[in-house]
Design a protein around this motif. Structure first.
Motif, PDB file in Angstrom:
ATOM      1  N   ASP A  16     -42.187  26.176 -23.472  1.00 35.19           N
ATOM      2  CA  ASP A  16     -41.414  27.147 -24.247  1.00 35.19           C
ATOM      3  C   ASP A  16     -39.979  27.195 -23.722  1.00 35.19           C
ATOM      4  OD1 ASP A  16     -41.036  29.133 -26.225  1.00 35.19           O
ATOM      5  OD2 ASP A  16     -41.323  30.703 -24.738  1.00 35.19           O
ATOM      6  N   ILE A  17     -39.817  27.076 -22.419  1.00 36.47           N
ATOM      7  CA  ILE A  17     -38.475  27.009 -21.823  1.00 36.47           C
ATOM      8  C   ILE A  17     -37.752  25.758 -22.330  1.00 36.47           C
ATOM      9  CG2 ILE A  17     -37.191  26.749 -19.659  1.00 36.47           C
ATOM     10  CD1 ILE A  17     -39.555  28.269 -18.319  1.00 36.47           C
ATOM     11  N   PHE A  18     -38.474  24.643 -22.365  1.00 35.06           N
ATOM     12  CA  PHE A  18     -37.892  23.393 -22.864  1.00 35.06           C
ATOM     13  C   PHE A  18     -37.349  23.572 -24.278  1.00 35.06           C
ATOM     14  CE2 PHE A  18     -38.307  19.556 -25.392  1.00 35.06           C
ATOM     15  CZ  PHE A  18     -37.644  18.615 -24.626  1.00 35.06           C
ATOM     16  N   ALA A  19     -38.165  24.154 -25.163  1.00 36.89           N
ATOM     17  CA  ALA A  19     -37.750  24.329 -26.558  1.00 36.89           C
ATOM     18  C   ALA A  19     -36.541  25.249 -26.673  1.00 36.89           C
ATOM     19  CB  ALA A  19     -38.920  24.876 -27.379  1.00 36.89           C
ATOM     20  N   THR A  20     -36.526  26.307 -25.884  1.00 37.50           N
ATOM     21  CA  THR A  20     -35.393  27.234 -25.912  1.00 37.50           C
ATOM     22  C   THR A  20     -34.111  26.534 -25.465  1.00 37.50           C
ATOM     23  OG1 THR A  20     -36.858  29.105 -25.460  1.00 37.50           O
ATOM     24  CG2 THR A  20     -34.528  29.408 -24.974  1.00 37.50           C
ATOM     25  N   MET A  21     -34.187  25.776 -24.400  1.00 39.04           N
ATOM     26  CA  MET A  21     -33.001  25.098 -23.878  1.00 39.04           C
ATOM     27  C   MET A  21     -32.593  23.910 -24.747  1.00 39.04           C
ATOM     28  SD  MET A  21     -31.921  26.825 -21.508  1.00 39.04           S
ATOM     29  CE  MET A  21     -32.643  28.386 -21.155  1.00 39.04           C
ATOM     30  N   ILE A  39     -27.429  28.141 -15.194  1.00 41.58           N
ATOM     31  CA  ILE A  39     -28.534  28.458 -16.111  1.00 41.58           C
ATOM     32  C   ILE A  39     -29.864  28.102 -15.463  1.00 41.58           C
ATOM     33  CG2 ILE A  39     -29.607  27.811 -18.315  1.00 41.58           C
ATOM     34  CD1 ILE A  39     -26.689  27.363 -19.344  1.00 41.58           C
ATOM     35  N   SER A  40     -29.908  26.957 -14.816  1.00 37.50           N
ATOM     36  CA  SER A  40     -31.153  26.508 -14.172  1.00 37.50           C
ATOM     37  C   SER A  40     -31.582  27.472 -13.076  1.00 37.50           C
ATOM     38  CB  SER A  40     -30.964  25.106 -13.586  1.00 37.50           C
ATOM     39  OG  SER A  40     -30.648  24.187 -14.595  1.00 37.50           O
ATOM     40  N   ILE A  41     -30.659  27.852 -12.236  1.00 38.34           N
ATOM     41  CA  ILE A  41     -30.983  28.768 -11.134  1.00 38.34           C
ATOM     42  C   ILE A  41     -31.433  30.116 -11.679  1.00 38.34           C
ATOM     43  CG2 ILE A  41     -29.996  30.079  -9.210  1.00 38.34           C
ATOM     44  CD1 ILE A  41     -28.231  27.557  -8.672  1.00 38.34           C
ATOM     45  N   LEU A  42     -30.712  30.631 -12.656  1.00 38.88           N
ATOM     46  CA  LEU A  42     -31.083  31.907 -13.262  1.00 38.88           C
ATOM     47  C   LEU A  42     -32.476  31.847 -13.873  1.00 38.88           C
ATOM     48  CD1 LEU A  42     -30.256  34.789 -14.171  1.00 38.88           C
ATOM     49  CD2 LEU A  42     -29.394  33.718 -16.267  1.00 38.88           C
ATOM     50  N   THR A  43     -32.761  30.781 -14.605  1.00 38.64           N
ATOM     51  CA  THR A  43     -34.069  30.630 -15.246  1.00 38.64           C
ATOM     52  C   THR A  43     -35.178  30.525 -14.212  1.00 38.64           C
ATOM     53  OG1 THR A  43     -33.034  29.511 -17.113  1.00 38.64           O
ATOM     54  CG2 THR A  43     -35.405  29.239 -16.869  1.00 38.64           C
ATOM     55  N   VAL A 118     -35.376  35.715 -21.407  1.00 37.52           N
ATOM     56  CA  VAL A 118     -36.224  36.918 -21.449  1.00 37.52           C
ATOM     57  C   VAL A 118     -37.427  36.684 -22.352  1.00 37.52           C
ATOM     58  CG1 VAL A 118     -36.295  39.335 -22.191  1.00 37.52           C
ATOM     59  CG2 VAL A 118     -34.375  38.504 -20.845  1.00 37.52           C
ATOM     60  N   GLY A 119     -37.215  36.007 -23.477  1.00 39.36           N
ATOM     61  CA  GLY A 119     -38.326  35.702 -24.386  1.00 39.36           C
ATOM     62  C   GLY A 119     -39.382  34.836 -23.733  1.00 39.36           C
ATOM     63  N   THR A 120     -38.955  33.808 -23.021  1.00 40.48           N
ATOM     64  CA  THR A 120     -39.931  32.962 -22.337  1.00 40.48           C
ATOM     65  C   THR A 120     -40.548  33.701 -21.146  1.00 40.48           C
ATOM     66  OG1 THR A 120     -38.221  31.950 -20.957  1.00 40.48           O
ATOM     67  CG2 THR A 120     -38.793  30.818 -23.000  1.00 40.48           C
ATOM     68  N   LEU A 151     -37.048  21.557 -14.204  1.00 34.24           N
ATOM     69  CA  LEU A 151     -37.124  20.306 -14.963  1.00 34.24           C
ATOM     70  C   LEU A 151     -37.013  20.548 -16.463  1.00 34.24           C
ATOM     71  CD1 LEU A 151     -39.950  18.462 -12.995  1.00 34.24           C
ATOM     72  CD2 LEU A 151     -37.486  18.033 -12.900  1.00 34.24           C
ATOM     73  N   MET A 152     -37.650  21.605 -16.951  1.00 34.03           N
ATOM     74  CA  MET A 152     -37.630  21.886 -18.391  1.00 34.03           C
ATOM     75  C   MET A 152     -36.265  22.356 -18.876  1.00 34.03           C
ATOM     76  SD  MET A 152     -40.408  21.026 -19.713  1.00 34.03           S
ATOM     77  CE  MET A 152     -41.568  20.110 -18.738  1.00 34.03           C
ATOM     78  N   VAL A 153     -35.543  23.097 -18.062  1.00 33.08           N
ATOM     79  CA  VAL A 153     -34.189  23.504 -18.454  1.00 33.08           C
ATOM     80  C   VAL A 153     -33.306  22.271 -18.597  1.00 33.08           C
ATOM     81  CG1 VAL A 153     -32.094  24.683 -17.682  1.00 33.08           C
ATOM     82  CG2 VAL A 153     -34.289  25.830 -17.491  1.00 33.08           C
TER      83      VAL A 153
END
Length: 195
Positions: A16-21, A39-43, A118-120, A151-153
């Motif tokens: 889901d993170i992959f799709a969002t990014m 973005i990666s660190i925050l996620t 937040v959604g993910t 990795l997904m981001v």
């Protein structure tokens, strides 16, 4: 739970993170590596914290003295239902296939990214809740989620940048299958063997 089951669940949530990014990567004119690192660190930090909070909340319920065998059985059934439900919601997102207004932006939209994270995080919170119900040790899961999120981001942003947002439908489908497989595995190993 063994590491394969944990990988199925975390992989399903991470897609889901992959799709969002991927959606965000499809609209940027150029990938700013510094912003991508931020973005990666925050996620990663947010996902790890949410997984821990989810497991902490339900884990307290399971750590009470005198938890009966039927309560453990019920908690495993609830965990399997959570995994199946997360998979169903990913399929709904894939079928709905919200179109993205693809227009080039100079940089990432922090507002969209924060909403996406937040959604993910809701998926991750529910997965953590299910982990807590099953009394899973969270250190390895949290580290695995951190690696998968990172990795997904990166993969999502670059896939979106190169190919557009069309791969998100496949990511949702694969994520749903992984979560369903984990739910079925939980039912077989932790519920049916105790009946």
């Amino acid at each position: 739970m063994n590491w394969i089951e944990n990988l199925l669940i975390i992989g399903g949530v991470s897609l889901d993170i992959f799709a969002t990014m991927e959606c965000e990567g499809s609209v940027v004119a150029k990938i700013d590596k510094k912003k991508l690192a931020e973005i990666s660190i925050l996620t990663v930090v947010f996902q790890m914290a949410v997984l821990y909070l989810g497991s902490l909340g339900s884990g307290r319920l399971m750590r009470q003295e005198g938890v009966a065998e039927n309560e453990i059985l019920l908690s495993n059934v609830i965990a399997a239902i959570i995994f199946a439900g997360l998979g169903v919601h990913l399929i709904i997102k894939a079928v709905r296939n919200e179109r993205i207004y693809e227009h080039r932006q100079d940089t990432f939209s922090w507002k969209k990214i924060l909403l996406g994270i937040v959604g993910t995080g809701i998926y991750t919170l529910l997965a953590g809740f299910a982990f807590g119900l099953m009394e899973i040790r969270m250190r390895a899961c949290i580290l695995l989620l951190g690696v998968c999120s990172l990795l997904m981001v990166i993969a999502g942003v670059y896939t979106g940048y190169r190919f557009g947002f069309e791969q998100k439908k496949k990511a949702y489908g694969i994520g749903a299958v992984l979560l369903w497989a984990a739910g079925i595995d939980v039912l077989i190993q932790y519920v049916l063997t105790r009946i």
